[in-house]
Write a protein that holds these residues in place. Structure first.
Motif, PDB file in Angstrom:
ATOM      1  N   UNK A  25       0.433  21.820  39.291  1.00 17.18           N
ATOM      2  CA  UNK A  25       1.797  21.927  38.717  1.00 17.18           C
ATOM      3  C   UNK A  25       2.383  20.769  39.147  1.00 17.18           C
ATOM      4  N   UNK A  26       3.147  20.061  38.305  1.00 17.10           N
ATOM      5  CA  UNK A  26       3.886  18.894  38.763  1.00 17.10           C
ATOM      6  C   UNK A  26       3.306  17.720  39.286  1.00 17.10           C
ATOM      7  N   UNK A  27       1.847  17.650  39.346  1.00 16.08           N
ATOM      8  CA  UNK A  27       1.138  16.458  39.918  1.00 16.08           C
ATOM      9  C   UNK A  27       0.480  15.880  38.734  1.00 16.08           C
TER      10      UNK A  27
ATOM     11  N   UNK B 155      -3.776  24.424  48.948  1.00 13.70           N
ATOM     12  CA  UNK B 155      -3.564  23.134  48.253  1.00 13.70           C
ATOM     13  C   UNK B 155      -4.741  22.866  47.261  1.00 13.70           C
ATOM     14  N   UNK B 156      -5.850  23.587  47.304  1.00 15.81           N
ATOM     15  CA  UNK B 156      -6.911  23.107  45.998  1.00 15.81           C
ATOM     16  C   UNK B 156      -6.682  24.111  44.825  1.00 15.81           C
ATOM     17  N   UNK B 157      -5.606  24.780  44.789  1.00 14.09           N
ATOM     18  CA  UNK B 157      -5.087  25.457  43.558  1.00 14.09           C
ATOM     19  C   UNK B 157      -4.814  24.460  42.540  1.00 14.09           C
ATOM     20  N   UNK B 158      -5.308  24.704  41.629  1.00 15.97           N
ATOM     21  CA  UNK B 158      -5.199  23.613  40.229  1.00 15.97           C
ATOM     22  C   UNK B 158      -5.966  24.133  39.086  1.00 15.97           C
TER      23      UNK B 158
END
Length: 119
Positions: free
Chosen positions: A41-43, A88-91
């Motif tokens: 999100x947001x990236x 931080x791997x959440x995507x």
């Protein structure tokens, strides 16, 4: 028409593992590089790993040593084994297939599969 169907996403805790799969079907003249991208999100969407038809592999620095990409050319399927997952791997993870003649001949995407890693 080429279709990429992904599976294997889900919700896991930090340190756990997941395996993503992506199967291609349809009129594929030449199978080139297959890979996995992700977008948090947001990236912006970023390349996570890719594997050429000859077996050359690329990994983003953030996943080296934890993720493994592989492919089965007979099944036109690419896999992503993800170990030691971090929040931080959440995507959303997207499968990608490029025509072997070059991207301008075909650059195909899956619908995306959500990976959520809780801390």
């Amino acid at each position: 028409q080429v279709q990429l169907v992904e599976s294997g996403g889900g919700l896991v805790q930090a340190g756990e593992s997941l395996r993503l799969s992506c199967a291609a079907s349809g009129s594929i003249f030449s199978i080139g590089t297959m890979g996995w991208y992700r977008q948090a999100p947001g990236k912006e969407r970023e390349l996570v790993a890719s594997i050429t038809s000859g077996g050359s592999i690329y990994y983003a620095d953030s996943v080296k040593g934890r993720f493994t990409i592989s492919r089965d050319n007979a099944k036109i399927t690419v896999y992503l084994h993800m170990n030691s997952l971090k929040p931080e791997d959440t995507a959303v993870y997207y499968c990608n297939l490029k025509d072997g003649r070059g991207q301008r001949y075909g650059n195909y995407w899956g619908q995306g599969t959500q990976v959520t890693v809780s801390s």
